[in-house]
Scaffold this motif. Structure first.
Motif, PDB file in Angstrom:
ATOM      1  N   GLU A   1      15.978 -57.789  -3.198  1.00 39.65           N
ATOM      2  CA  GLU A   1      17.213 -56.821  -3.683  1.00 39.65           C
ATOM      3  C   GLU A   1      17.647 -56.288  -2.243  1.00 39.65           C
ATOM      4  O   GLU A   1      16.987 -55.776  -1.469  1.00 39.65           O
ATOM      5  N   VAL A   2      19.073 -56.243  -2.010  1.00 42.59           N
ATOM      6  CA  VAL A   2      19.838 -55.682  -1.125  1.00 42.59           C
ATOM      7  C   VAL A   2      20.474 -54.305  -1.721  1.00 42.59           C
ATOM      8  O   VAL A   2      21.347 -54.727  -2.575  1.00 42.59           O
ATOM      9  N   VAL A   3      20.186 -53.277  -1.469  1.00 39.45           N
ATOM     10  CA  VAL A   3      20.809 -52.094  -1.937  1.00 39.45           C
ATOM     11  C   VAL A   3      22.015 -51.779  -1.017  1.00 39.45           C
ATOM     12  O   VAL A   3      22.995 -51.397  -1.406  1.00 39.45           O
ATOM     13  N   TYR A   4      21.668 -51.742   0.405  1.00 34.96           N
ATOM     14  CA  TYR A   4      22.500 -51.123   1.373  1.00 34.96           C
ATOM     15  C   TYR A   4      22.831 -52.350   2.317  1.00 34.96           C
ATOM     16  O   TYR A   4      22.032 -53.270   2.772  1.00 34.96           O
ATOM     17  N   THR A   5      23.895 -52.546   2.822  1.00 35.11           N
ATOM     18  CA  THR A   5      24.404 -53.692   3.560  1.00 35.11           C
ATOM     19  C   THR A   5      23.843 -53.148   5.161  1.00 35.11           C
ATOM     20  O   THR A   5      23.891 -52.019   5.475  1.00 35.11           O
ATOM     21  N   GLN A   6      23.053 -53.869   5.867  1.00 39.77           N
ATOM     22  CA  GLN A   6      22.787 -53.884   7.142  1.00 39.77           C
ATOM     23  C   GLN A   6      23.566 -54.687   8.088  1.00 39.77           C
ATOM     24  O   GLN A   6      23.719 -55.925   7.703  1.00 39.77           O
ATOM     25  N   GLU A   7      24.254 -54.407   9.061  1.00 40.29           N
ATOM     26  CA  GLU A   7      24.937 -55.541   9.897  1.00 40.29           C
ATOM     27  C   GLU A   7      24.257 -55.554  11.270  1.00 40.29           C
ATOM     28  O   GLU A   7      24.065 -54.343  11.668  1.00 40.29           O
ATOM     29  N   VAL A   8      24.635 -56.605  12.027  1.00 33.60           N
ATOM     30  CA  VAL A   8      24.120 -56.811  13.345  1.00 33.60           C
ATOM     31  C   VAL A   8      25.480 -57.160  14.239  1.00 33.60           C
ATOM     32  O   VAL A   8      26.239 -58.304  13.619  1.00 33.60           O
TER      33      VAL A   8
ATOM     34  N   LEU B   1      21.605 -53.472  15.574  1.00 32.63           N
ATOM     35  CA  LEU B   1      21.486 -53.307  14.033  1.00 32.63           C
ATOM     36  C   LEU B   1      21.834 -52.174  13.654  1.00 32.63           C
ATOM     37  O   LEU B   1      21.343 -51.064  13.948  1.00 32.63           O
ATOM     38  N   LEU B   2      23.052 -52.222  12.662  1.00 37.96           N
ATOM     39  CA  LEU B   2      23.243 -50.863  11.997  1.00 37.96           C
ATOM     40  C   LEU B   2      22.533 -51.053  10.906  1.00 37.96           C
ATOM     41  O   LEU B   2      23.034 -51.592   9.738  1.00 37.96           O
ATOM     42  N   ALA B   3      21.584 -50.095  10.413  1.00 35.00           N
ATOM     43  CA  ALA B   3      20.521 -50.213   9.773  1.00 35.00           C
ATOM     44  C   ALA B   3      20.896 -49.177   8.549  1.00 35.00           C
ATOM     45  O   ALA B   3      20.637 -49.373   7.213  1.00 35.00           O
ATOM     46  N   SER B   4      21.594 -47.890   8.610  1.00 35.36           N
ATOM     47  CA  SER B   4      21.736 -47.078   7.705  1.00 35.36           C
ATOM     48  C   SER B   4      22.430 -45.808   8.245  1.00 35.36           C
ATOM     49  O   SER B   4      22.834 -46.006   9.395  1.00 35.36           O
ATOM     50  N   GLY B   5      22.762 -44.944   7.535  1.00 33.92           N
ATOM     51  CA  GLY B   5      23.797 -43.934   7.788  1.00 33.92           C
ATOM     52  C   GLY B   5      25.107 -44.461   7.832  1.00 33.92           C
ATOM     53  O   GLY B   5      25.568 -45.520   7.349  1.00 33.92           O
ATOM     54  N   GLY B   6      26.123 -43.802   8.678  1.00 32.61           N
ATOM     55  CA  GLY B   6      27.455 -44.234   8.756  1.00 32.61           C
ATOM     56  C   GLY B   6      27.524 -44.665  10.311  1.00 32.61           C
ATOM     57  O   GLY B   6      27.011 -44.237  11.074  1.00 32.61           O
ATOM     58  N   HIS B   7      28.773 -45.174  10.534  1.00 31.44           N
ATOM     59  CA  HIS B   7      29.127 -45.541  11.725  1.00 31.44           C
ATOM     60  C   HIS B   7      30.733 -45.794  11.962  1.00 31.44           C
ATOM     61  O   HIS B   7      31.210 -46.243  10.888  1.00 31.44           O
ATOM     62  N   GLY B   8      30.970 -45.719  12.862  1.00 33.69           N
ATOM     63  CA  GLY B   8      32.726 -45.895  13.329  1.00 33.69           C
ATOM     64  C   GLY B   8      32.443 -46.348  14.875  1.00 33.69           C
ATOM     65  O   GLY B   8      31.617 -46.475  15.629  1.00 33.69           O
ATOM     66  N   MET B   9      33.606 -47.006  15.243  1.00 30.88           N
ATOM     67  CA  MET B   9      33.700 -47.769  16.483  1.00 30.88           C
ATOM     68  C   MET B   9      35.204 -47.775  17.021  1.00 30.88           C
ATOM     69  O   MET B   9      36.057 -47.547  16.431  1.00 30.88           O
ATOM     70  N   GLU B  10      35.160 -47.850  18.442  1.00 26.59           N
ATOM     71  CA  GLU B  10      36.496 -47.965  19.024  1.00 26.59           C
ATOM     72  C   GLU B  10      35.940 -49.008  20.241  1.00 26.59           C
ATOM     73  O   GLU B  10      35.216 -48.756  21.192  1.00 26.59           O
ATOM     74  N   ALA B  11      37.098 -49.936  20.172  1.00 27.87           N
ATOM     75  CA  ALA B  11      37.020 -50.802  21.542  1.00 27.87           C
ATOM     76  C   ALA B  11      37.462 -50.052  22.633  1.00 27.87           C
ATOM     77  O   ALA B  11      38.593 -49.573  22.710  1.00 27.87           O
TER      78      ALA B  11
END
Length: 144
Positions: free
Chosen positions: A59-66, A98-108
């Motif tokens: 079961e995946v509740v929150y998306t984690q991204e690499v 690895l963005l595991a939890s919380g929030g995030h934003g990005m800038e190139a």
């Protein structure tokens, strides 16, 4: 040096710098993470046994991204679950996060190429809630 971004003991992100190297296999994630991240370094001739992965219901509740940074520089801003800004880091070519939890934003910060890996199937806008990020003058950039 592997870096963990945490708040109140909760892992928000794990950064593996481009310079990381050690022999063997090293997992960076706890066993209960829905996205597992490891580094592997083997000598020539090392055999990894042929295998298939068994069907195991998860079961995946929150998306984690690499994110794999291939080229350029990326600033990543970290937020807690309450959307409060915490701090930022700059990633360069060869870094992995690895963005595991919380929030995030990005800038190139430079022309950027990166590869993203996350769980599927893709749910479109149901997958995320957007919010106003930190103003540039309030960015707290931590040295790595």
């Amino acid at each position: 040096m592997i870096e963990q971004i945490t708040e109140d003991g909760k892992i928000l992100a794990i950064i593996i710098p481009h310079s990381f190297a050690e022999p063997g296999i090293r997992f960076f994630t706890p066993d209960d993470f829905s996205q597992q991240l490891a580094y592997m370094s083997h000598p020539q001739g090392k055999v990894i046994d042929a295998h298939v992965h068994n069907a195991v219901l998860r079961e995946v509740v929150y998306t984690q991204e690499v994110l794999f940074i291939r080229k350029g520089k990326l600033r990543v801003d970290f937020y807690n679950d309450g959307r409060e800004y915490l701090e930022s880091r700059v990633l360069v070519a060869g870094d992995v996060i690895l963005l595991a939890s919380g929030g995030h934003g990005m800038e190139a910060l430079e022309p950027l190429e990166m590869i993203e890996v996350k769980q599927g199937p893709y749910s479109g806008d149901q997958d995320k809630s957007r919010f106003d990020g930190v103003a540039w003058q309030n960015i707290v950039l931590q040295e790595r």
